[in-house]
Each structure stands twice: as C-alpha cells, then as structure tokens.
Motif scaffolding. Structure first.
Motif, PDB file in Angstrom:
ATOM      1  N   UNK A   6       0.901  -1.163   0.000  1.00  0.00           N
ATOM      2  CA  UNK A   6       0.000   0.000   0.000  1.00  0.00           C
ATOM      3  C   UNK A   6       0.931   1.202   0.000  1.00  0.00           C
ATOM      4  N   UNK A   7       1.982   1.108   0.822  1.00  0.00           N
ATOM      5  CA  UNK A   7       2.988   2.155   0.860  1.00  0.00           C
ATOM      6  C   UNK A   7       3.673   2.275  -0.487  1.00  0.00           C
ATOM      7  N   UNK A   8       3.966   1.141  -1.116  1.00  0.00           N
ATOM      8  CA  UNK A   8       4.626   1.165  -2.411  1.00  0.00           C
ATOM      9  C   UNK A   8       3.756   1.878  -3.428  1.00  0.00           C
ATOM     10  N   UNK A   9       2.443   1.680  -3.309  1.00  0.00           N
ATOM     11  CA  UNK A   9       1.548   2.358  -4.243  1.00  0.00           C
ATOM     12  C   UNK A   9       1.763   3.849  -4.187  1.00  0.00           C
ATOM     13  N   UNK A  10       1.800   4.395  -2.985  1.00  0.00           N
ATOM     14  CA  UNK A  10       1.983   5.829  -2.856  1.00  0.00           C
ATOM     15  C   UNK A  10       3.387   6.253  -3.264  1.00  0.00           C
ATOM     16  N   UNK A  11       4.368   5.357  -3.020  1.00  0.00           N
ATOM     17  CA  UNK A  11       5.711   5.649  -3.525  1.00  0.00           C
ATOM     18  C   UNK A  11       5.687   5.787  -5.039  1.00  0.00           C
ATOM     19  N   UNK A  12       5.037   4.811  -5.703  1.00  0.00           N
ATOM     20  CA  UNK A  12       4.947   4.859  -7.164  1.00  0.00           C
ATOM     21  C   UNK A  12       4.280   6.149  -7.610  1.00  0.00           C
ATOM     22  N   UNK A  13       3.170   6.472  -6.927  1.00  0.00           N
ATOM     23  CA  UNK A  13       2.422   7.680  -7.278  1.00  0.00           C
ATOM     24  C   UNK A  13       3.290   8.914  -7.143  1.00  0.00           C
ATOM     25  N   UNK A 196       8.529  -1.345 -10.954  1.00  0.00           N
ATOM     26  CA  UNK A 196       7.140  -0.885 -11.005  1.00  0.00           C
ATOM     27  C   UNK A 196       6.179  -2.031 -11.248  1.00  0.00           C
ATOM     28  N   UNK A 197       6.560  -2.966 -12.119  1.00  0.00           N
ATOM     29  CA  UNK A 197       5.686  -4.107 -12.402  1.00  0.00           C
ATOM     30  C   UNK A 197       5.505  -4.972 -11.165  1.00  0.00           C
ATOM     31  N   UNK A 198       6.604  -5.207 -10.438  1.00  0.00           N
ATOM     32  CA  UNK A 198       6.524  -6.005  -9.215  1.00  0.00           C
ATOM     33  C   UNK A 198       5.667  -5.312  -8.164  1.00  0.00           C
ATOM     34  N   UNK A 199       5.816  -3.996  -8.063  1.00  0.00           N
ATOM     35  CA  UNK A 199       5.025  -3.241  -7.090  1.00  0.00           C
ATOM     36  C   UNK A 199       3.539  -3.291  -7.432  1.00  0.00           C
ATOM     37  N   UNK A 200       3.206  -3.123  -8.707  1.00  0.00           N
ATOM     38  CA  UNK A 200       1.798  -3.170  -9.125  1.00  0.00           C
ATOM     39  C   UNK A 200       1.226  -4.564  -8.904  1.00  0.00           C
ATOM     40  N   UNK A 201       2.020  -5.600  -9.213  1.00  0.00           N
ATOM     41  CA  UNK A 201       1.553  -6.976  -9.011  1.00  0.00           C
ATOM     42  C   UNK A 201       1.257  -7.234  -7.541  1.00  0.00           C
ATOM     43  N   UNK A 202       2.158  -6.795  -6.658  1.00  0.00           N
ATOM     44  CA  UNK A 202       1.938  -6.988  -5.228  1.00  0.00           C
ATOM     45  C   UNK A 202       0.753  -6.173  -4.744  1.00  0.00           C
TER      46      UNK A 202
END
Length: 345
Positions: A6-13, A196-202
C-alpha cells in the motif's frame, strides 16, 4: 499486506510526480551542462578521468584490442561515459553551490546521491534489502507456525483457510522488495519496469487478499470469481506498462485507486471485527499512512544518502514485522475457532 505496498503504491504515485520528470533545476544549470559536454569530449572532470569514456554506451570498443573492452561489472551496472560524466559534474557542482550557501537541487529528476561501490542510492538499497529480509523472516515463521506448531488436516494440510493466499503474498512481497533494491542500485529502463511491475503486481494481489480475508471468502469457486477480474486488470496493466508505454499518469491513477480501496477495506474491517489482534492492524494502517508523509515532504538526501524516500523505506521495516505478527495471530485465531466448531455437537 498494506504496509509494504500500500505504501509502495503511494511511492509509485509520488515518485511519478517528483522523480521521473527529466527536466530539473540541476541539469538546466549552465555550468553543469558545460561540464558534462567537456567531460564527454575529454573523458575527464578536473583531474578525474574515466577510461571507459573511450567506449560508447552500447559497450562496443572504439579502438584498441579485445582486452581493452569495458569491464563486465560496468556493463551490468550500465555506468557508461555519460553516466560517469553526469555524476561527477553533479558532485562538483553541488560542492560549488554549497560553498555559495545554496541547497541541493535535483538533476534529471533525482536528488544528488553519492555512490557507494557503484550503487546509486545506497541507503534505499540497504533498507529495501532489510525489508526483503523481514518478509522472508515473517513468511518463514508463518510457515513454521502452520506446519509444525498448529494442528493439521489429513494430508498434512493447514487448517487455516487463507494459508495458501499468504504464501503467495509472501513470495510477491519478497520479489517486489528484491527489485526495489535492484532499481535503487541502478535506475535504468529495465530495472525501472521490473520494480514498477513487481510493485503493481503486489499491490493488486494485496487488494484481492484484503477482499477475500475481510469478507471471509472461503469457497474456492467464490475466490476465483472475486479474483479473476482483478487479476485480468492487473495483468493487462503490467503488459501495457512494459510493452506499450510506461504511462506514469495512468499508472498513478491505477495505484491510487487500488491503494485507497485496500486501505478502506482493512480500516473498516479492523473497526468491525472482534479479532484479538485488530490493534496490530490499526497500528499498521495508521503507521503506514503517517509514513507516507515522508513521501509527501520530499527533502534532499542528508550527507548524500538519506532522503525522505530512504527513510520511508526504513519505517516500513518494523511495520513489516508487526504485519506478519498479525498474520500469524490470525492463523492461530482462525485455527482455534475451527477446532472448537469441529468439537462442538
């Protein structure tokens, strides 16, 4: 689940907003640009010269015998002449700015980090590796609890109905943090897409797991029906990013929707359930949200190493430990309840 990506999502954003814009104050500086141009011609910045500046970025030798070809570690890291020129000109320019009383600025969308053994962002690499280690420890302790400490069904299968889902989650989490470490070690097109792909998959799988666990979906057919549209969308999105275009704006919207949905599901479930370890879930939810302030309050790296994003990576380490503790508690809680139901007349 939510803590790590969830944190990674915001990191990506947020990294899309502040980290991927190529035009920055530093690389538009006239002195910096002149330094890079001169370095690419001479292969030197001041008294520091780079032998591999005799090699183009594709690694093919310009002149000289075969044993003069670029070292393998440089090819793997893809540090070419341009990269070394940009880095050393950036370091020199930042020293000049500091002497004049100016603060650091970004170059090509990134803060001026100091390399350590060729690693681009050493603090983030170390903290990503520690997150990977914490996930491995959490998953392994969960595995030992299920198959060695708790009662098993016939065929040595776990009684806990969500065991297989958490195993998949653990593998995806470790994979994601592995590529995070690689990406922070060297930011190139391949490592960026893998991270990014790994983060989106998770993130997508975490959303599925949040739905299945909070709604207590135990029937296999129902799980497939719930997961299928999510899996189809996430898979299509990853293929779009990798093989069509790495659209940061669209990816930002996708990550925001999945992250907010996941956060709301866990928060509502924590407020409604009588789970004995719900306080751990609340700590993870609130702690993860507060940690995101580090991503919003973006600041330059202290001593060239510890920026807001690196410190955010550090904050997820204890949250990861607490999260896997909740998962183990959930396995004990559900197993105990199922055993009591089985014994009751």
């Amino acid at each position: 689940m939510m803590i790590d990506r969830f944190s990674i999502a915001l990191f990506v954003v947020l990294s899309f907003l502040v980290g991927d814009l190529d035009a920055s104050a530093g690389d538009s500086d006239g002195r910096y640009r002149a330094c890079v141009v001169e370095c690419e011609k001479t292969g030197c910045v001041g008294e520091r010269c780079f032998p591999h500046c005799k090699f183009p970025s594709d690694g093919v030798v310009v002149d000289g015998p075969w044993y003069m070809q670029e070292p393998l570690y440089l090819k793997w890291k893809q540090w070419d002449c341009q990269s070394d020129c940009r880095y050393n000109c950036m370091i020199d320019r930042e020293k000049e700015r500091e002497a004049l009383g100016y603060g650091p600025v970004k170059y090509h969308g990134k803060w001026p980090f100091r390399r350590v053994f060729g690693i681009q962002e050493p603090a983030s690499v170390v903290f990503s590796a520690l997150n990977l280690a914490m996930h491995f420890h959490g998953w392994l302790s969960f595995f030992i609890l299920l198959y060695y400490n708790l009662p098993l069904r016939q065929g040595k299968k776990a009684i806990y109905e969500f065991a297989s889902l958490w195993h998949i989650y653990g593998l995806l989490a470790m994979n994601s943090w592995f590529w995070s470490a690689v990406f922070h070690s060297r930011d190139v097109d391949l490592t960026e897409k893998l991270d990014y792909s790994s983060a989106v998959a998770l993130l997508g799988y975490s959303l599925i797991l949040a739905v299945l666990r909070s709604f207590n979906v135990r029937v296999e057919a129902a799980r497939v029906m719930v997961a299928a549209p999510f899996l189809a969308f996430v898979t299509t999105h990853i293929l779009y990013l990798n093989f069509y275009t790495l659209d940061y704006g669209w990816n930002m919207k996708v990550c925001v929707v999945m992250a907010v949905a996941q956060l709301l599901i866990w928060a509502i479930w924590a407020g409604m359930t009588r789970h004995p370890s719900r306080w751990k879930l609340w700590v993870v939810v609130i702690g993860g949200g507060l940690a995101m302030l580090l991503e919003i309050y973006d600041f330059p790296p202290y001593q060239g190493f510890f920026d807001a994003h690196a410190i955010w990576h550090a904050t997820t380490i204890p949250l990861t430990c607490l999260w896997w503790s909740f998962v183990r508690d959930d396995a004990k809680f559900r197993t105990s309840n199922l055993l009591k139901k089985a014994k009751s007349p």
